[in-house]
Design a protein around this motif. Structure first.
Motif, PDB file in Angstrom:
ATOM      1  N   MET A   1       0.820  -1.182   0.000  1.00 27.43           N
ATOM      2  CA  MET A   1       0.000   0.000   0.000  1.00 27.43           C
ATOM      3  C   MET A   1       0.866   1.247   0.000  1.00 27.43           C
ATOM      4  N   PHE A   2       1.884   1.278   0.860  1.00 29.18           N
ATOM      5  CA  PHE A   2       2.762   2.439   0.940  1.00 29.18           C
ATOM      6  C   PHE A   2       4.128   2.123   0.333  1.00 29.18           C
ATOM      7  N   ASP A   3       4.154   1.325  -0.732  1.00 34.72           N
ATOM      8  CA  ASP A   3       5.414   0.936  -1.347  1.00 34.72           C
ATOM      9  C   ASP A   3       6.116   2.108  -2.018  1.00 34.72           C
ATOM     10  N   SER A   4       5.371   3.106  -2.456  1.00 36.62           N
ATOM     11  CA  SER A   4       5.970   4.205  -3.197  1.00 36.62           C
ATOM     12  C   SER A   4       6.466   5.331  -2.281  1.00 36.62           C
ATOM     13  N   ILE A   5       6.238   5.233  -0.973  1.00 38.54           N
ATOM     14  CA  ILE A   5       6.684   6.270  -0.038  1.00 38.54           C
ATOM     15  C   ILE A   5       8.071   5.904   0.463  1.00 38.54           C
ATOM     16  N   GLY A   6       9.021   6.828   0.288  1.00 35.90           N
ATOM     17  CA  GLY A   6      10.392   6.608   0.735  1.00 35.90           C
ATOM     18  C   GLY A   6      10.634   7.265   2.078  1.00 35.90           C
ATOM     19  N   TRP A   7      11.870   7.111   2.565  1.00 34.20           N
ATOM     20  CA  TRP A   7      12.218   7.674   3.865  1.00 34.20           C
ATOM     21  C   TRP A   7      12.191   9.195   3.850  1.00 34.20           C
ATOM     22  N   GLY A   8      12.523   9.780   2.721  1.00 34.53           N
ATOM     23  CA  GLY A   8      12.494  11.231   2.626  1.00 34.53           C
ATOM     24  C   GLY A   8      11.101  11.797   2.819  1.00 34.53           C
ATOM     25  N   GLU A   9      10.107  11.151   2.211  1.00 46.45           N
ATOM     26  CA  GLU A   9       8.722  11.602   2.371  1.00 46.45           C
ATOM     27  C   GLU A   9       8.225  11.406   3.798  1.00 46.45           C
ATOM     28  N   ILE A  10       8.662  10.328   4.445  1.00 45.58           N
ATOM     29  CA  ILE A  10       8.253  10.087   5.830  1.00 45.58           C
ATOM     30  C   ILE A  10       8.807  11.181   6.746  1.00 45.58           C
ATOM     31  N   VAL A  11      10.066  11.565   6.519  1.00 42.11           N
ATOM     32  CA  VAL A  11      10.671  12.629   7.328  1.00 42.11           C
ATOM     33  C   VAL A  11       9.938  13.946   7.106  1.00 42.11           C
ATOM     34  N   VAL A  12       9.591  14.249   5.842  1.00 43.52           N
ATOM     35  CA  VAL A  12       8.863  15.488   5.545  1.00 43.52           C
ATOM     36  C   VAL A  12       7.494  15.475   6.220  1.00 43.52           C
ATOM     37  N   LEU A  13       6.803  14.348   6.196  1.00 43.42           N
ATOM     38  CA  LEU A  13       5.501  14.249   6.858  1.00 43.42           C
ATOM     39  C   LEU A  13       5.636  14.404   8.372  1.00 43.42           C
ATOM     40  N   ALA A  14       6.683  13.830   8.962  1.00 42.21           N
ATOM     41  CA  ALA A  14       6.889  13.957  10.406  1.00 42.21           C
ATOM     42  C   ALA A  14       7.172  15.408  10.781  1.00 42.21           C
ATOM     43  N   LEU A  15       7.987  16.092   9.996  1.00 48.73           N
ATOM     44  CA  LEU A  15       8.267  17.504  10.271  1.00 48.73           C
ATOM     45  C   LEU A  15       7.021  18.366  10.093  1.00 48.73           C
ATOM     46  N   ALA A  16       6.221  18.066   9.067  1.00 51.55           N
ATOM     47  CA  ALA A  16       4.978  18.815   8.867  1.00 51.55           C
ATOM     48  C   ALA A  16       4.032  18.591  10.043  1.00 51.55           C
ATOM     49  N   ALA A  17       3.934  17.352  10.527  1.00 49.86           N
ATOM     50  CA  ALA A  17       3.086  17.073  11.698  1.00 49.86           C
ATOM     51  C   ALA A  17       3.606  17.794  12.931  1.00 49.86           C
ATOM     52  N   LEU A  18       4.926  17.866  13.077  1.00 49.37           N
ATOM     53  CA  LEU A  18       5.508  18.569  14.213  1.00 49.37           C
ATOM     54  C   LEU A  18       5.175  20.062  14.175  1.00 49.37           C
ATOM     55  N   PHE A  19       5.246  20.663  12.990  1.00 48.60           N
ATOM     56  CA  PHE A  19       4.931  22.088  12.874  1.00 48.60           C
ATOM     57  C   PHE A  19       3.431  22.359  12.992  1.00 48.60           C
ATOM     58  N   ILE A  20       2.603  21.449  12.478  1.00 51.42           N
ATOM     59  CA  ILE A  20       1.147  21.669  12.508  1.00 51.42           C
ATOM     60  C   ILE A  20       0.596  21.476  13.913  1.00 51.42           C
ATOM     61  N   PHE A  21       0.943  20.366  14.562  1.00 48.27           N
ATOM     62  CA  PHE A  21       0.347  20.033  15.854  1.00 48.27           C
ATOM     63  C   PHE A  21       1.158  20.527  17.045  1.00 48.27           C
ATOM     64  N   GLY A  22       2.433  20.776  16.846  1.00 40.52           N
ATOM     65  CA  GLY A  22       3.261  21.255  17.942  1.00 40.52           C
ATOM     66  C   GLY A  22       3.845  20.107  18.741  1.00 40.52           C
ATOM     67  N   PRO A  23       4.941  20.373  19.453  1.00 40.19           N
ATOM     68  CA  PRO A  23       5.605  19.305  20.214  1.00 40.19           C
ATOM     69  C   PRO A  23       4.815  18.844  21.438  1.00 40.19           C
ATOM     70  N   GLU A  24       3.841  19.634  21.888  1.00 35.85           N
ATOM     71  CA  GLU A  24       3.077  19.234  23.073  1.00 35.85           C
ATOM     72  C   GLU A  24       2.013  18.179  22.728  1.00 35.85           C
ATOM     73  N   ARG A  25       1.346  18.364  21.604  1.00 38.19           N
ATOM     74  CA  ARG A  25       0.247  17.454  21.253  1.00 38.19           C
ATOM     75  C   ARG A  25       0.690  16.268  20.411  1.00 38.19           C
ATOM     76  N   LEU A  26       1.872  16.307  19.832  1.00 34.82           N
ATOM     77  CA  LEU A  26       2.317  15.240  18.929  1.00 34.82           C
ATOM     78  C   LEU A  26       2.436  13.876  19.612  1.00 34.82           C
ATOM     79  N   PRO A  27       2.977  13.753  20.825  1.00 37.93           N
ATOM     80  CA  PRO A  27       3.032  12.430  21.465  1.00 37.93           C
ATOM     81  C   PRO A  27       1.650  11.842  21.741  1.00 37.93           C
ATOM     82  N   THR A  28       0.702  12.677  22.148  1.00 37.30           N
ATOM     83  CA  THR A  28      -0.642  12.147  22.403  1.00 37.30           C
ATOM     84  C   THR A  28      -1.321  11.734  21.104  1.00 37.30           C
ATOM     85  N   LEU A  29      -1.084  12.479  20.015  1.00 36.82           N
ATOM     86  CA  LEU A  29      -1.642  12.089  18.716  1.00 36.82           C
ATOM     87  C   LEU A  29      -1.040  10.779  18.226  1.00 36.82           C
ATOM     88  N   ALA A  30       0.260  10.593  18.440  1.00 37.72           N
ATOM     89  CA  ALA A  30       0.911   9.342  18.036  1.00 37.72           C
ATOM     90  C   ALA A  30       0.361   8.172  18.846  1.00 37.72           C
TER      91      ALA A  30
END
Length: 130
Positions: A1-30
């Motif tokens: 299903m996620f065969d076309s997603i590489g490590w670079g895209e995962i890092v970009v998504l993680a950074l975007a989630a960090l900026f969108i949700f903030g470091p306080e809410r990110l652990p609870t969302l995970a």
């Protein structure tokens, strides 16, 4: 299903989630996402177990079914071309076919050729077909 997603895209998504949700809410969302995935896996396992109980030995047979054979194009191609063992030859400009049926020697009898229709006679009409 996620065969076309590489490590670079995962890092970009993680950074975007960090900026969108903030470091306080990110652990609870995970944690919530992990709990949701766990519930989804349990539900799928439960459905699979219920199917296995209700179908019994037929459930194992369903695993071997190739669903690609039921794709509309493949299904129609199999149904239309299943009985065709002889190649079809196109007719010439004069209206006669080159070889519709061959004899054992490979030649076509004159009685096996189709004749061109006389332009004075109307084409056949089937009232049930219209």
């Amino acid at each position: 299903m996620f065969d076309s997603i590489g490590w670079g895209e995962i890092v970009v998504l993680a950074l975007a989630a960090l900026f969108i949700f903030g470091p306080e809410r990110l652990p609870t969302l995970a944690k919530d996402a992990a709990a949701g995935l766990k519930k989804a896996r349990e539900a799928i396992t439960g459905v699979r177990g219920q199917l296995h109980e209700s179908l019994g030995d037929d459930f194992d047979h369903l695993r071997d079914v190739d669903l690609r054979q039921y794709h509309p194009k493949t299904f129609i191609r199999q149904q239309l071309l299943a009985d065709d063992d002889t190649p079809v030859r196109r007719g010439s400009a004069s209206g006669t076919t080159g070889a519709t049926a061959a004899t054992a020697a490979g030649r076509v009898r004159p009685s096996q050729r189709t004749r061109a229709r006389d332009s004075a006679t109307p084409p056949p009409f089937d009232p049930d077909a219209t």
